[in-house]
Structure formats: C-alpha cells, structure tokens
Design a protein around this motif. Structure first.
Motif, short mmCIF file in Angstrom:
data_model
loop_
_atom_site.label_atom_id
_atom_site.label_comp_id
_atom_site.label_asym_id
_atom_site.label_seq_id
_atom_site.Cartn_x
_atom_site.Cartn_y
_atom_site.Cartn_z
N ALA A 14 15.09 2.43 -38.68
CA ALA A 14 14.84 3.79 -39.18
C ALA A 14 13.63 4.41 -38.49
O ALA A 14 13.66 5.60 -38.14
N LEU A 15 12.59 3.62 -38.28
CA LEU A 15 11.41 4.12 -37.57
C LEU A 15 11.78 4.61 -36.17
O LEU A 15 11.36 5.69 -35.75
N HIS A 16 12.60 3.84 -35.47
CA HIS A 16 12.97 4.22 -34.11
C HIS A 16 13.93 5.40 -34.09
O HIS A 16 13.90 6.20 -33.16
N ALA A 17 14.75 5.54 -35.11
CA ALA A 17 15.59 6.74 -35.22
C ALA A 17 14.70 7.97 -35.44
O ALA A 17 14.94 9.03 -34.86
N TYR A 18 13.68 7.82 -36.25
CA TYR A 18 12.73 8.90 -36.49
C TYR A 18 11.98 9.27 -35.20
O TYR A 18 11.81 10.45 -34.88
N ILE A 19 11.56 8.26 -34.45
CA ILE A 19 10.88 8.52 -33.18
C ILE A 19 11.83 9.24 -32.23
O ILE A 19 11.42 10.15 -31.51
N LEU A 20 13.11 8.85 -32.22
CA LEU A 20 14.09 9.56 -31.39
C LEU A 20 14.08 11.05 -31.72
O LEU A 20 14.02 11.88 -30.82
N VAL A 21 14.15 11.38 -33.00
CA VAL A 21 14.17 12.78 -33.42
C VAL A 21 12.89 13.50 -32.97
O VAL A 21 12.95 14.60 -32.41
N LEU A 22 11.75 12.87 -33.19
CA LEU A 22 10.48 13.48 -32.79
C LEU A 22 10.43 13.73 -31.28
O LEU A 22 10.04 14.81 -30.83
N ASP A 39 -1.23 20.23 -26.45
CA ASP A 39 -1.14 21.65 -26.76
C ASP A 39 0.28 22.11 -26.40
O ASP A 39 1.08 21.36 -25.84
N ALA A 40 0.58 23.37 -26.73
CA ALA A 40 1.94 23.88 -26.55
C ALA A 40 2.39 23.80 -25.10
O ALA A 40 3.53 23.42 -24.81
N GLU A 41 1.50 24.13 -24.19
CA GLU A 41 1.86 24.13 -22.76
C GLU A 41 2.19 22.72 -22.27
O GLU A 41 3.19 22.50 -21.58
N MET A 42 1.36 21.75 -22.63
CA MET A 42 1.61 20.37 -22.20
C MET A 42 2.87 19.81 -22.86
O MET A 42 3.61 19.06 -22.23
N ALA A 43 3.11 20.17 -24.12
CA ALA A 43 4.31 19.70 -24.81
C ALA A 43 5.57 20.20 -24.10
O ALA A 43 6.52 19.44 -23.90
N VAL A 44 5.56 21.46 -23.69
CA VAL A 44 6.72 22.00 -22.96
C VAL A 44 6.87 21.31 -21.62
O VAL A 44 7.98 20.94 -21.22
N ALA A 45 5.76 21.08 -20.93
CA ALA A 45 5.81 20.44 -19.60
C ALA A 45 6.30 19.00 -19.67
O ALA A 45 6.95 18.52 -18.73
N THR A 46 6.02 18.31 -20.76
CA THR A 46 6.38 16.89 -20.87
C THR A 46 7.64 16.66 -21.70
O THR A 46 8.03 15.50 -21.91
N LYS A 47 8.27 17.73 -22.15
CA LYS A 47 9.45 17.59 -23.02
C LYS A 47 10.56 16.73 -22.40
O LYS A 47 11.12 15.88 -23.10
N PRO A 48 10.91 16.88 -21.12
CA PRO A 48 11.95 16.02 -20.55
C PRO A 48 11.56 14.53 -20.57
O PRO A 48 12.42 13.67 -20.81
N LEU A 49 10.31 14.23 -20.31
CA LEU A 49 9.86 12.83 -20.35
C LEU A 49 9.94 12.28 -21.77
O LEU A 49 10.37 11.14 -21.98
N ALA A 50 9.53 13.09 -22.73
CA ALA A 50 9.58 12.65 -24.13
C ALA A 50 11.02 12.43 -24.58
O ALA A 50 11.31 11.47 -25.30
N ALA A 51 11.92 13.32 -24.15
CA ALA A 51 13.32 13.17 -24.52
C ALA A 51 13.89 11.85 -23.97
O ALA A 51 14.66 11.17 -24.64
N ASN A 52 13.48 11.49 -22.78
CA ASN A 52 13.92 10.23 -22.18
C ASN A 52 13.40 9.05 -23.01
O ASN A 52 14.15 8.11 -23.31
N GLN A 53 12.14 9.11 -23.40
CA GLN A 53 11.58 8.07 -24.27
C GLN A 53 12.32 8.01 -25.59
O GLN A 53 12.58 6.93 -26.13
N GLY A 54 12.64 9.17 -26.13
CA GLY A 54 13.36 9.23 -27.40
C GLY A 54 14.72 8.57 -27.31
O GLY A 54 15.15 7.88 -28.24
N LEU A 55 15.39 8.78 -26.19
CA LEU A 55 16.69 8.15 -25.99
C LEU A 55 16.57 6.63 -26.02
O LEU A 55 17.37 5.94 -26.66
N TYR A 56 15.56 6.10 -25.35
CA TYR A 56 15.34 4.65 -25.37
C TYR A 56 15.06 4.15 -26.79
O TYR A 56 15.54 3.10 -27.19
#
Length: 120
Positions: A14-22, A39-56
């Motif tokens: 469940a924790l990892h499913a939650y991390i996926l969503v985040l 900050d908002a700018e860095m979050a937008v810039a790193t969104k693809p990397l975070a999505a990849n981590q979320g998938l894992y």
C-alpha cells in the motif's frame, strides 16, 4: 504464512502504491511538492523522472500483492524477492537522495522481510 507477515507485506504494498500516485500523478501538485521539497518550477522540470520512479514503485507494489495472492512456497519466495528489492531501493535512495527514505521505505521493507522469513 503468519498474519503479521501478511499484514506487513500488505502495508508495504500500500505504501508503494501511494508513492506511485504521488510520483506519477501528484508530483507537481501540493502533495508531491511537499514530498520532494521542490518549488513549482523544479517539480515541473523533474516530473518525467518522478513518474518513472513512480512506475518502479508500482511494480514493487504489484510484486508484493502477487506474492500475497500466490500464497504457499511460491508466494513466500516472491514476497522475499520483492521485500528485498524494497529494502535495497530504500537503502540506495537514502544514500543517494534523502536519508528519510531509509526510514520511510527501507525500514518498513526490512520489517516485512523479517516477518516473511520468520513465518517461513
């Protein structure tokens, strides 16, 4: 399999499913930015990397659920493998990204792994 092991593995899943969503869907929103501290700018810039981590993280959750569903010796082995993956990922994340990951990911994974091994 012991009830404690099942509960701990389910909580780690469940924790990892939650991390996926985040990481995949909320990274540039308030919950994801709070997690990352970006900050908002860095979050937008790193969104693809975070999505990849979320998938894992989603794959880790899926593997843990698979182990729970399988049950028996096969399920035990799957749970050992995926909880070990969680621990390794948590230790690596703590060493390379943020020490909090040791307590948020590696520790719960290690407790679940220990319970699975003890329940044998």
């Amino acid at each position: 399999m012991g009830t404690v092991a099942v509960v701990l593995v389910a909580l780690v899943a469940a924790l990892h499913a939650y991390i996926l969503v985040l990481e995949m869907f909320l990274w540039d929103k308030a919950p994801g930015r709070k997690l990352s501290g970006f900050d908002a700018e860095m979050a937008v810039a790193t969104k693809p990397l975070a999505a990849n981590q979320g998938l894992y993280n989603g794959f880790l959750a899926a593997g843990l659920v698979w182990g729970l569903i399988l049950g028996g010796d096969a399920g035990h082995d799957v749970q050992v493998f995926f909880t070990l993956c969680v621990v390794i990922a948590g230790v690596y994340g703590a060493l390379t990204a943020n020490r909090r990951i040791l307590f948020a990911q590696a520790l719960p994974g290690a407790l679940a792994l220990a319970a699975v091994l003890i329940a044998g």
